[in-house]
Scaffold this motif. Structure first.
Motif, PDB file in Angstrom:
ATOM      1  N   LEU A  66      79.317 -13.254  88.480  1.00  0.00           N
ATOM      2  CA  LEU A  66      78.596 -14.264  89.266  1.00  0.00           C
ATOM      3  C   LEU A  66      78.845 -14.082  90.760  1.00  0.00           C
ATOM      4  CD1 LEU A  66      79.193 -17.442  87.064  1.00  0.00           C
ATOM      5  CD2 LEU A  66      77.008 -16.272  87.431  1.00  0.00           C
ATOM      6  N   GLY A  67      80.093 -13.793  91.107  1.00  0.00           N
ATOM      7  CA  GLY A  67      80.413 -13.558  92.514  1.00  0.00           C
ATOM      8  C   GLY A  67      79.694 -12.338  93.055  1.00  0.00           C
ATOM      9  N   TRP A 103      73.145 -11.146  97.088  1.00  0.00           N
ATOM     10  CA  TRP A 103      72.077 -11.901  97.766  1.00  0.00           C
ATOM     11  C   TRP A 103      72.498 -12.283  99.180  1.00  0.00           C
ATOM     12  CZ3 TRP A 103      72.186 -16.792  99.892  1.00  0.00           C
ATOM     13  CH2 TRP A 103      70.952 -17.258 100.371  1.00  0.00           C
ATOM     14  N   LEU A 104      73.722 -12.819  99.324  1.00  0.00           N
ATOM     15  CA  LEU A 104      74.191 -13.270 100.630  1.00  0.00           C
ATOM     16  C   LEU A 104      74.307 -12.110 101.611  1.00  0.00           C
ATOM     17  CD1 LEU A 104      75.282 -15.645 102.332  1.00  0.00           C
ATOM     18  CD2 LEU A 104      77.570 -15.085 101.469  1.00  0.00           C
ATOM     19  N   GLY A 105      74.787 -10.958 101.112  1.00  0.00           N
ATOM     20  CA  GLY A 105      74.920  -9.800 101.990  1.00  0.00           C
ATOM     21  C   GLY A 105      73.584  -9.346 102.538  1.00  0.00           C
ATOM     22  N   GLY A 106      72.541  -9.361 101.704  1.00  0.00           N
ATOM     23  CA  GLY A 106      71.219  -8.999 102.185  1.00  0.00           C
ATOM     24  C   GLY A 106      70.701  -9.975 103.217  1.00  0.00           C
ATOM     25  N   THR A 135      79.237  -8.733  99.678  1.00  0.00           N
ATOM     26  CA  THR A 135      78.327  -8.807 100.828  1.00  0.00           C
ATOM     27  C   THR A 135      78.297  -7.464 101.553  1.00  0.00           C
ATOM     28  OG1 THR A 135      80.084  -9.642 102.283  1.00  0.00           O
ATOM     29  CG2 THR A 135      78.689 -11.282 101.202  1.00  0.00           C
ATOM     30  N   PHE A 136      79.331  -6.661 101.327  1.00  0.00           N
ATOM     31  CA  PHE A 136      79.442  -5.344 101.947  1.00  0.00           C
ATOM     32  C   PHE A 136      78.356  -4.389 101.456  1.00  0.00           C
ATOM     33  CE2 PHE A 136      81.099  -1.002 101.912  1.00  0.00           C
ATOM     34  CZ  PHE A 136      81.594  -0.852 103.196  1.00  0.00           C
ATOM     35  N   ARG A 137      77.964  -4.512 100.195  1.00  0.00           N
ATOM     36  CA  ARG A 137      77.114  -3.493  99.561  1.00  0.00           C
ATOM     37  C   ARG A 137      75.716  -3.386 100.166  1.00  0.00           C
ATOM     38  NH1 ARG A 137      77.634  -4.827  93.341  1.00  0.00           N
ATOM     39  NH2 ARG A 137      76.072  -3.191  93.221  1.00  0.00           N
ATOM     40  N   TYR A 192      65.873  -6.517 100.842  1.00  0.00           N
ATOM     41  CA  TYR A 192      65.464  -5.585  99.783  1.00  0.00           C
ATOM     42  C   TYR A 192      66.671  -4.917  99.136  1.00  0.00           C
ATOM     43  CZ  TYR A 192      60.386  -5.824 100.044  1.00  0.00           C
ATOM     44  OH  TYR A 192      59.086  -6.256  99.936  1.00  0.00           O
ATOM     45  N   MET A 193      67.621  -4.468  99.965  1.00  0.00           N
ATOM     46  CA  MET A 193      68.808  -3.827  99.391  1.00  0.00           C
ATOM     47  C   MET A 193      69.664  -4.847  98.645  1.00  0.00           C
ATOM     48  SD  MET A 193      68.122  -0.799 100.105  1.00  0.00           S
ATOM     49  CE  MET A 193      69.555  -0.148  99.247  1.00  0.00           C
ATOM     50  N   GLY A 194      69.705  -6.085  99.159  1.00  0.00           N
ATOM     51  CA  GLY A 194      70.449  -7.140  98.477  1.00  0.00           C
ATOM     52  C   GLY A 194      69.853  -7.474  97.132  1.00  0.00           C
ATOM     53  N   PHE A 195      68.522  -7.535  97.062  1.00  0.00           N
ATOM     54  CA  PHE A 195      67.839  -7.837  95.801  1.00  0.00           C
ATOM     55  C   PHE A 195      68.107  -6.736  94.773  1.00  0.00           C
ATOM     56  CE2 PHE A 195      63.433  -9.215  93.950  1.00  0.00           C
ATOM     57  CZ  PHE A 195      64.085  -9.650  92.801  1.00  0.00           C
TER      58      PHE A 195
END
Length: 413
Positions: free
Chosen positions: A63-64, A70-73, A121-123, A350-353
């Motif tokens: 979940l995290g 999402w938050l990172g994107g 969020t880094f990814r 887009y990358m976050g999704f």
């Protein structure tokens, strides 16, 4: 021999210094990824958690990861990839240091969720930065270089974690904090004033001027991209049996011990580090993206079908080699497709999704895999997994053609 050496040199030729530095940061960061492989053992032997509690804590990890993706994107599109990567690396340091203090089920579950949210969020930010600093014609190989660093780090991290665990499990958490500290120092030092690739910037400016009357798509309302991410989710649901039920299969059916299981899983990382860049270099000028995705996913399907047959240890290594080949052909291009689908100002979304699609599989894949294996047997699991991947391979081919990715892989830039 000379031809082989020349092939290796050519596969790395043209990659920008920034791409190498990003890979170095990723290598350092992922070398510190020693908590997750030992988290279940830590909760069982050190904290005395039940299997249900262990499963729920690992669910909080998933979940995290979804929330962090999402938050990172979202943050990347608003504050830039440099700030998001820097703050993610900085904030996980104290979280790792205080994690051993949380020994109750509720406390540890909450901390694992927060830690994974911050860490992941880094990814998306890192994926955007790879595109920013890579030369457009080398973007897929730049993603492959980053994946190579991830796999090398994951090969080193668990071995280092096992060594530290002989002293104390707490040192696994401290080791992660130390790795994140080194990674953030290296990242800030090299990238604090670094501009994006000028060729990439020029191309984005040209693209923007040509399409200034066309509003950018919303990643979460882009129907084709939603479909693509759904297929990425199904792919990862099947593929992630590699790290959930496959080790149990090795133990239960083939009676392998921990060292043999570790050797088989480590073989996958070794193959990827050694061959992915060369493989991408060989095929990107010869095949279209949808052809590569079709072939890669179908090859991964074949590897799971192979597990229904027992021809000894060599067969298991061969199946792992086939699975690694499918992975090398598929995963680098999911990032390439995502970044090329994005506009100039919403690459993070887009990358976050896309990261979210893979992270969501971490929630469901372990439960479904173990449920099928327990109630119907491993043969049903591998047949189901292979069939899902085979269907997804056709789905990738169809939806990528709808997204107009019908040119050669090297022409994506």
């Amino acid at each position: 021999m000379k031809a082989l050496v020349r092939l290796y040199i050519n596969s790395y030729k043209g990659l920008s210094p920034a791409a190498w530095l990003l890979a170095l940061v990723m290598l350092i960061n992922r070398t510190g990824s020693m908590v997750i492989p030992f988290l279940g053992i830590y909760m069982s032997s050190e904290l005395g958690f039940s299997k249900t509690q262990i499963g729920l804590v690992l669910g909080c990890f998933g979940l995290g990861s979804v929330a962090g993706s999402w938050l990172g994107g979202w943050l990347t599109d608003r504050f830039g990839n440099f700030k998001v990567q820097s703050w993610s690396l900085v904030l996980v340091i104290p979280l790792f240091l205080i994690l051993p203090l949380f020994r109750s089920f509720e406390g540890l579950a909450g901390m694992i969720f927060i830690l994974t949210l911050v860490a992941d969020t880094f990814r998306p930010a890192n994926s955007v930065s790879v595109a920013r600093y890579a030369k457009p014609e080398n973007i897929t190989r730049a993603y492959s270089l980053n994946r190579m660093a991830v796999n090398l780090g994951f090969s080193i991290g668990p071995a280092l974690g096992g060594f530290l665990a002989t002293f104390s499990y707490n040192w696994i958490f401290y080791g992660n904090a130390i790795a994140a500290s080194i990674a953030v120092v290296v990242f800030i030092y090299f990238f604090r004033n670094k501009k994006g690739n000028s060729q990439y910037t020029h191309q984005e400016t040209k693209k923007s001027s040509e399409q200034q009357t066309i509003p950018e798509r919303n990643a979460y309302r882009d129907g084709l991209f939603i479909g693509f991410n759904f297929f990425c989710f199904l792919f990862s649901m099947a593929f992630f049996q590699l790290i959930t039920t496959l080790p149990l299969f090795y133990r239960d059916v083939h009676q392998l011990d921990s060292s043999q299981i570790g050797l088989l899983l480590g073989f996958s990382g070794f193959v990827i580090v050694l061959f992915e860049m060369v493989l991408i270099h060989l095929i990107e000028n010869r095949m279209t993206v949808r052809q590569i995705m079709l072939m890669g996913t179908a090859i991964a399907a074949a590897s799971y079908y192979m597990l229904n047959f027992d021809f000894g240890m060599i067969w298991l290594f061969l199946a792992m080699l086939v699975l690694s080949t499918g992975e090398m052909l598929t995963l680098p291009f999911t990032a390439t497709i995502s970044i090329q689908r994005a506009g100039k100002n919403n690459q993070g979304a887009y990358m976050g999704f896309n990261s979210l699609a893979f992270a969501a599989a971490n929630i469901f894949s372990p439960y479904l895999g173990t449920y099928i294996a327990e109630h119907f047997g491993y043969n049903v699991l591998w047949t189901t997994t292979g069939t899902v991947l085979l269907v997804v391979s056709i789905a990738f081919y169809w939806i990528i053609s709808k997204m107009n990715f019908v040119h050669k892989a090297h022409e994506l830039g």
